[in-house]
Design a protein around this motif. Structure first.
Motif, PDB file in Angstrom:
ATOM      1  N   MET A   1       0.843  -1.194   0.000  1.00 29.46           N
ATOM      2  CA  MET A   1       0.000   0.000   0.000  1.00 29.46           C
ATOM      3  C   MET A   1       0.880   1.248   0.000  1.00 29.46           C
ATOM      4  N   HIS A   2       1.890   1.253   0.903  1.00 29.07           N
ATOM      5  CA  HIS A   2       2.766   2.402   1.019  1.00 29.07           C
ATOM      6  C   HIS A   2       3.582   2.590  -0.263  1.00 29.07           C
ATOM      7  N   SER A   3       4.012   1.454  -0.847  1.00 26.43           N
ATOM      8  CA  SER A   3       4.788   1.499  -2.078  1.00 26.43           C
ATOM      9  C   SER A   3       3.951   2.081  -3.224  1.00 26.43           C
ATOM     10  N   ASN A   4       2.680   1.647  -3.316  1.00 30.26           N
ATOM     11  CA  ASN A   4       1.771   2.145  -4.341  1.00 30.26           C
ATOM     12  C   ASN A   4       1.514   3.647  -4.156  1.00 30.26           C
ATOM     13  N   PHE A   5       1.384   4.066  -2.913  1.00 29.90           N
ATOM     14  CA  PHE A   5       1.169   5.470  -2.582  1.00 29.90           C
ATOM     15  C   PHE A   5       2.355   6.314  -3.070  1.00 29.90           C
ATOM     16  N   ASN A   6       3.569   5.858  -2.758  1.00 33.48           N
ATOM     17  CA  ASN A   6       4.768   6.595  -3.154  1.00 33.48           C
ATOM     18  C   ASN A   6       4.923   6.650  -4.676  1.00 33.48           C
ATOM     19  N   LEU A   7       4.531   5.548  -5.357  1.00 31.83           N
ATOM     20  CA  LEU A   7       4.628   5.510  -6.812  1.00 31.83           C
ATOM     21  C   LEU A   7       3.666   6.526  -7.445  1.00 31.83           C
ATOM     22  N   ARG A   8       2.419   6.549  -6.942  1.00 30.86           N
ATOM     23  CA  ARG A   8       1.433   7.514  -7.443  1.00 30.86           C
ATOM     24  C   ARG A   8       1.905   8.947  -7.195  1.00 30.86           C
ATOM     25  N   LEU A   9       2.479   9.167  -6.036  1.00 32.51           N
ATOM     26  CA  LEU A   9       2.957  10.497  -5.673  1.00 32.51           C
ATOM     27  C   LEU A   9       4.111  10.928  -6.581  1.00 32.51           C
ATOM     28  N   GLN A  10       4.997   9.961  -6.875  1.00 29.62           N
ATOM     29  CA  GLN A  10       6.136  10.258  -7.743  1.00 29.62           C
ATOM     30  C   GLN A  10       5.671  10.590  -9.164  1.00 29.62           C
ATOM     31  N   HIS A  11       4.700   9.820  -9.670  1.00 30.27           N
ATOM     32  CA  HIS A  11       4.155  10.076 -11.002  1.00 30.27           C
ATOM     33  C   HIS A  11       3.498  11.455 -11.052  1.00 30.27           C
ATOM     34  N   LEU A  12       2.757  11.789 -10.007  1.00 32.50           N
ATOM     35  CA  LEU A  12       2.082  13.075  -9.930  1.00 32.50           C
ATOM     36  C   LEU A  12       3.102  14.216  -9.954  1.00 32.50           C
ATOM     37  N   GLU A  13       4.147  14.052  -9.175  1.00 34.68           N
ATOM     38  CA  GLU A  13       5.195  15.074  -9.101  1.00 34.68           C
ATOM     39  C   GLU A  13       5.892  15.243 -10.464  1.00 34.68           C
ATOM     40  N   ASP A  14       6.178  14.125 -11.125  1.00 32.56           N
ATOM     41  CA  ASP A  14       6.836  14.170 -12.439  1.00 32.56           C
ATOM     42  C   ASP A  14       5.944  14.865 -13.480  1.00 32.56           C
ATOM     43  N   ASN A  15       4.658  14.522 -13.462  1.00 27.92           N
ATOM     44  CA  ASN A  15       3.721  15.117 -14.428  1.00 27.92           C
ATOM     45  C   ASN A  15       3.588  16.626 -14.228  1.00 27.92           C
ATOM     46  N   ILE A  16       3.508  17.052 -12.981  1.00 25.90           N
ATOM     47  CA  ILE A  16       3.406  18.483 -12.693  1.00 25.90           C
ATOM     48  C   ILE A  16       4.665  19.209 -13.152  1.00 25.90           C
ATOM     49  N   THR A  68      -2.312  10.299   7.335  1.00 25.73           N
ATOM     50  CA  THR A  68      -2.987  10.586   8.614  1.00 25.73           C
ATOM     51  C   THR A  68      -1.957  10.795   9.708  1.00 25.73           C
ATOM     52  N   GLY A  69      -1.875  12.034  10.148  1.00 26.28           N
ATOM     53  CA  GLY A  69      -1.031  12.346  11.297  1.00 26.28           C
ATOM     54  C   GLY A  69       0.460  12.269  11.061  1.00 26.28           C
ATOM     55  N   GLU A  70       0.900  12.206   9.827  1.00 26.30           N
ATOM     56  CA  GLU A  70       2.343  12.165   9.572  1.00 26.30           C
ATOM     57  C   GLU A  70       2.720  13.229   8.550  1.00 26.30           C
ATOM     58  N   SER A  71       3.908  13.746   8.662  1.00 26.17           N
ATOM     59  CA  SER A  71       4.387  14.770   7.748  1.00 26.17           C
ATOM     60  C   SER A  71       5.102  14.090   6.586  1.00 26.17           C
ATOM     61  N   ASN A  72       4.713  14.450   5.386  1.00 26.86           N
ATOM     62  CA  ASN A  72       5.326  13.864   4.204  1.00 26.86           C
ATOM     63  C   ASN A  72       5.887  15.000   3.345  1.00 26.86           C
ATOM     64  N   VAL A  73       7.226  15.070   3.266  1.00 30.38           N
ATOM     65  CA  VAL A  73       7.887  16.158   2.542  1.00 30.38           C
ATOM     66  C   VAL A  73       7.501  16.152   1.072  1.00 30.38           C
ATOM     67  N   GLN A  74       7.393  14.953   0.502  1.00 29.26           N
ATOM     68  CA  GLN A  74       7.091  14.847  -0.923  1.00 29.26           C
ATOM     69  C   GLN A  74       5.711  15.413  -1.243  1.00 29.26           C
ATOM     70  N   ILE A  75       4.738  15.115  -0.417  1.00 33.07           N
ATOM     71  CA  ILE A  75       3.386  15.614  -0.698  1.00 33.07           C
ATOM     72  C   ILE A  75       3.309  17.124  -0.469  1.00 33.07           C
ATOM     73  N   GLN A  76       4.136  17.634   0.431  1.00 30.48           N
ATOM     74  CA  GLN A  76       4.210  19.088   0.615  1.00 30.48           C
ATOM     75  C   GLN A  76       4.813  19.763  -0.623  1.00 30.48           C
ATOM     76  N   ASN A  77       5.803  19.101  -1.208  1.00 29.54           N
ATOM     77  CA  ASN A  77       6.396  19.608  -2.448  1.00 29.54           C
ATOM     78  C   ASN A  77       5.381  19.636  -3.588  1.00 29.54           C
ATOM     79  N   VAL A  78       4.570  18.567  -3.664  1.00 29.90           N
ATOM     80  CA  VAL A  78       3.531  18.505  -4.699  1.00 29.90           C
ATOM     81  C   VAL A  78       2.529  19.639  -4.500  1.00 29.90           C
TER      82      VAL A  78
END
Length: 236
Positions: A1-16, A68-78
């Motif tokens: 689940m976490h791996s899939n989340f990070n992959l989606r986030l990475q794709h989103l960041e690359d596309n933007i 939920t309740g955790e800070s994620n630098v990558q999602i803040q960058n997005v």
């Protein structure tokens, strides 16, 4: 689940990031672009980027819910990239609107110089012109209407336009219907030459375009004559 989340986030960041690069290209191009046809194309591309940005926002919102309740630098960058992209899109849209409004104002101003029977023909021509071309036409018409152009100069410019048109027709170049209709008015002998010249002026940008392509060489340097007239009228 976490791996899939990070992959989606990475794709989103690359596309933007890729769309941000495209956006910068459009910003740089529009800064110097005054061709209305290219401006329309850029406007269409910018609209597509806006739709992409809306899709990225939706994807971001879905991913954000999973944190939920955790800070994620990558999602803040997005989030920051999305905000930058939307800001730039807003600025570009505002700039495009301002350009359109100014061109529309110039277009309407040109039409008021002609009578009701001529306006439809003139409108079909001037709708194809860019901002600098309409400014040039307005300046030349100002010079003519305020008697800053001698009869000899007016006759020379009208003769240059007519000779170029004749040369185009001899070369087998088919003029668009709107230009053909204007040529018929220019060649109406009942009209005085000053009025015929005023009607002919909007054709000049198209003639100069053709001149570059076909090397018309009519013996009259239309571009130089107009530049000299405009410089004198502006007091340069």
């Amino acid at each position: 689940m976490h791996s899939n989340f990070n992959l989606r986030l990475q794709h989103l960041e690359d596309n933007i990031r890729q769309d941000q690069d495209l956006l910068k290209e459009y910003e740089d191009s529009l800064r110097y672009e005054d061709d209305p046809r290219r401006q329309i194309r850029y406007k269409r591309e910018i609209k597509q980027l806006r739709e992409s940005a809306n899709g990225y926002q939706k994807e971001y919102d879905e991913l954000r819910v999973q944190i939920t309740g955790e800070s994620n630098v990558q999602i803040q960058n997005v989030a920051m990239q999305l905000q930058q992209m939307n800001t730039r899109l807003d600025r570009l849209s505002a700039g495009q609107k301002a350009i359109y409004e100014n061109i529309n104002h110039l277009h309407q101003g040109l039409l008021t110089r002609y009578n009701a029977g001529e306006q439809n023909i003139i409108a079909a021509i001037t709708e194809q012109l860019d901002q600098s071309q309409m400014v040039m036409i307005s300046t030349v018409l100002d010079a003519i209407e305020t008697d800053q152009v001698t009869d000899g100069e007016m006759q020379l410019i009208l003769q240059g336009i007519q000779q170029n048109i004749t040369k185009l027709q001899q070369n087998g170049t088919a003029l668009p219907p709107s230009q053909t209709a204007l040529v018929e008015v220019i060649n109406t002998p009942e009209l005085d030459f000053k009025h015929r010249l005023k009607i002919a002026i909007p054709l000049i940008p198209f003639i100069l375009d053709y001149e570059g392509e076909l090397e018309l060489g009519t013996g009259i340097d239309l571009k130089a004559a107009l530049q000299a007239l405009m410089m004198r009228f502006k007091g340069e």
